[in-house]
Design an enzyme around this catalytic site. Structure first.
Site, PDB file in Angstrom:
ATOM      1  CG  HIS A  82      -1.746   1.248   1.332  1.00 24.02           C
ATOM      2  ND1 HIS A  82      -2.932   1.375   0.650  1.00 24.02           N
ATOM      3  CD2 HIS A  82      -1.552   2.423   1.972  1.00 24.02           C
ATOM      4  CE1 HIS A  82      -3.443   2.570   0.884  1.00 24.02           C
ATOM      5  NE2 HIS A  82      -2.627   3.217   1.682  1.00 24.02           N
ATOM      6  CG  ASP A 161     -12.445   3.489   5.530  1.00 25.58           C
ATOM      7  OD1 ASP A 161     -11.966   4.197   6.443  1.00 25.58           O
ATOM      8  OD2 ASP A 161     -12.156   3.652   4.332  1.00 25.58           O
ATOM      9  NE  ARG A 168     -10.939  10.029   9.644  1.00 29.10           N
ATOM     10  CZ  ARG A 168     -10.055   9.365   8.890  1.00 29.10           C
ATOM     11  NH1 ARG A 168     -10.356   8.203   8.377  1.00 29.10           N
ATOM     12  NH2 ARG A 168      -8.859   9.856   8.680  1.00 29.10           N
ATOM     13  CB  SER A 183      -9.050   4.933   7.504  1.00 27.39           C
ATOM     14  OG  SER A 183      -9.370   5.032   6.146  1.00 27.39           O
ATOM     15  CE  LYS A 187      -9.359   2.026   3.377  1.00 30.58           C
ATOM     16  NZ  LYS A 187      -9.499   3.406   2.927  1.00 30.58           N
TER      17      LYS A 187
HETATM   18  N1  URA Z   1      -6.424   7.064   3.076  1.00 33.00           N
HETATM   19  C1  URA Z   1      -7.376   6.298   3.644  1.00 33.00           C
HETATM   20  O1  URA Z   1      -7.734   5.251   3.117  1.00 33.00           O
HETATM   21  N2  URA Z   1      -7.932   6.719   4.800  1.00 33.00           N
HETATM   22  C2  URA Z   1      -7.574   7.863   5.413  1.00 33.00           C
HETATM   23  O2  URA Z   1      -8.109   8.164   6.460  1.00 33.00           O
HETATM   24  C3  URA Z   1      -6.584   8.662   4.810  1.00 33.00           C
HETATM   25  C4  URA Z   1      -6.021   8.224   3.639  1.00 33.00           C
END
Ligand code: URA
Length: 434
Positions: A82, A161, A168, A183, A187
């Site tokens: 990632h 999320d 947020r 967050s 994933k």
């Molecule tokens: N990328 C994400 O997936 N979540 C966040 O909160 C910030 C960047």
């Protein structure tokens, strides 16, 4: 349990338990805990922070809000990757097939980020015919047969999320380390890989501009991964100028293909070797970084990485011939040179400004439903440290029309700081967090 008590507990700086966090997350997803209460709790987290244990429990509760992929039917240690995102970051296009060509399966699900340039999925979709919206069974089958896949996140991956991020976004609680870390990692955890390599960017084109912020996020994410039983390593890497030269979807695919041929820009190649060596080590394929680098270089030299890229493209319905004939990729009808106005050194670049210029040309989205033009973008020829003379070509603008190209030129020039002295070189990798 009452949301009120949990908000108060966090407001007063205490640690919530796994059951309390699951109560909040599940209740919110089901519509039983109100937005205004979750908003208050998010703000309490923003100011009070979270312990590593609490952040890991929040991540797990979020991951469990939707489908958790089971990759156990695919032999070997599955390694995901990632990036926190940056301008010209086409690393995944190179790394995913390159690492898979060394025998480590790479199942990658990407989000379709809203940013100054397109995300990995947009870049891949510039290949004629290529699909990134595939169902889970087809995704798993491809990873089993080919060794890798890059697809869009399915709708049922971490619904918590999506809801939490939307809240947020409107309550000024996006830039909180535990909330960002949970967050992203929710994933990755739901994606099912056994090990995760994180590329956390820092600099003018990154989400986190300073190294200390990037280090804090890297530490938080590594702690989550390791607590939840996934081996996790993060590299903190430079995003103070675009990575490589190309910024824009088809242009970036061309550069990724060149890199898989062993003819890529130095910074992109080096980053792929650094991240790839970590992936091979976590995948149990090599003992250490040196051995990993040697194997990756071998696959660049013998064309194994490029062939794996072609296999992946073919499996997803795309035209694998783009790897031999990049002119099959969409290309913009107009190219305009950006000339240097003065003599000196490129002292710094505002990478985000480069990304914005590419976005205005049509390479990225300003709004969620904007359409991307795969052909447009920029090729940044002069990067930080380059000695330049008046009239030199700093960059090329690839556009739909001459007017759009000319309109992008001032934005590109503004991204350059040119001065009399050479800048101090910045490292490509600032640190490693395990
Ligand atoms: N990328 C994400 O997936 N979540 C966040 O909160 C910030 C960047």
């Amino acid at each position: 349990m009452r949301p009120y008590d949990l908000i108060r507990k966090k407001r007063d700086g205490a640690e919530l338990t796994a059951e309390e966090l699951a109560f909040l997350v599940d209740g919110f997803v089901r519509g039983e805990v109100a937005d205004y209460q979750v908003s208050a709790w998010l703000m309490a987290v923003y100011f009070r922070g979270m312990t590593d244990r609490e952040t890991a429990e929040l991540t797990l509760a979020m991951a469990r809000s939707g489908r958790m992929l089971d990759l156990s039917g695919i032999p070997g240690v599955k390694v995901d990757k990632h990036s926190s995102g940056g301008v010209g970051d086409k690393t995944s296009l190179v790394l995913v097939p390159l690492v898979a060509s060394c025998g480590v399966p790479v199942p990658k699900m990407s989000g379709r980020g809203l940013g100054h340039t397109g995300g990995t999925l947009d870049k891949l979709e510039s290949i004629p015919g290529l699909r990134t919206e595939v169902d889970v069974d087809a995704f798993l089958d491809q990873v089993r047969r080919v060794g890798c896949a890059i697809v869009g996140q399915t709708a049922d991956l971490v619904p918590a999320d999506k809801k939490l991020y939307a809240l947020r976004d409107v309550t000024a609680t996006v830039d909180s380390v535990p909330l960002i870390a949970s967050s992203i990692m929710s994933k990755k955890i739901a994606g099912g890989a056994d090990a995760i390599v994180l590329d956390v960017k820092t600099g003018s084109g990154a989400f986190l501009k300073d190294v200390e912020g990037a280090r804090a996020l890297a530490r938080a994410m590594v702690a989550i991964g390791n607590r939840l039983g996934r081996q996790t390593v993060a590299l903190i890497t430079d995003m103070d100028q675009p990575l490589g030269h190309a910024v824009g979807n088809a242009l970036e695919v061309r550069e990724a293909v060149a890199t898989l041929r062993g003819e890529g820009p130095g910074d992109l190649t080096e980053l792929c070797l650094a991240l790839g060596a970590e992936m091979l080590r976590l995948g149990g394929r090599v003992r250490d970084e040196d051995e990993g680098r040697r194997l990756l270089l071998e696959r660049l030299r013998d064309g194994g990485g490029l062939r794996k890229f072609q296999e992946m493209v073919r499996a997803q319905g795309g035209d694998p011939a783009v790897a031999e004939e990049p002119d099959r990729l969409p290309s913009a009808p107009v190219t305009v040179e950006v000339h240097c106005p003065e003599e000196g050194y490129v002292q710094a670049m505002d990478a985000e400004a480069v990304g914005r210029a590419a976005m205005v040309l049509g390479a990225g989205r300003a709004r969620k439903d904007d359409r991307i033009d795969p052909s447009v973008g920029l090729v940044v020829l002069a990067k930080t440290g380059t000695r330049v003379s008046r009239g030199d070509v700093l960059a090329l603008v690839h556009a739909r029309t001459r007017e759009e190209a000319e309109a992008a030129v001032p934005g590109v020039l503004q991204a350059y700081r040119i001065g009399a002295t050479a800048p101090r070189p910045r490292p490509l990798v600032y640190g490693r967090v395990v």
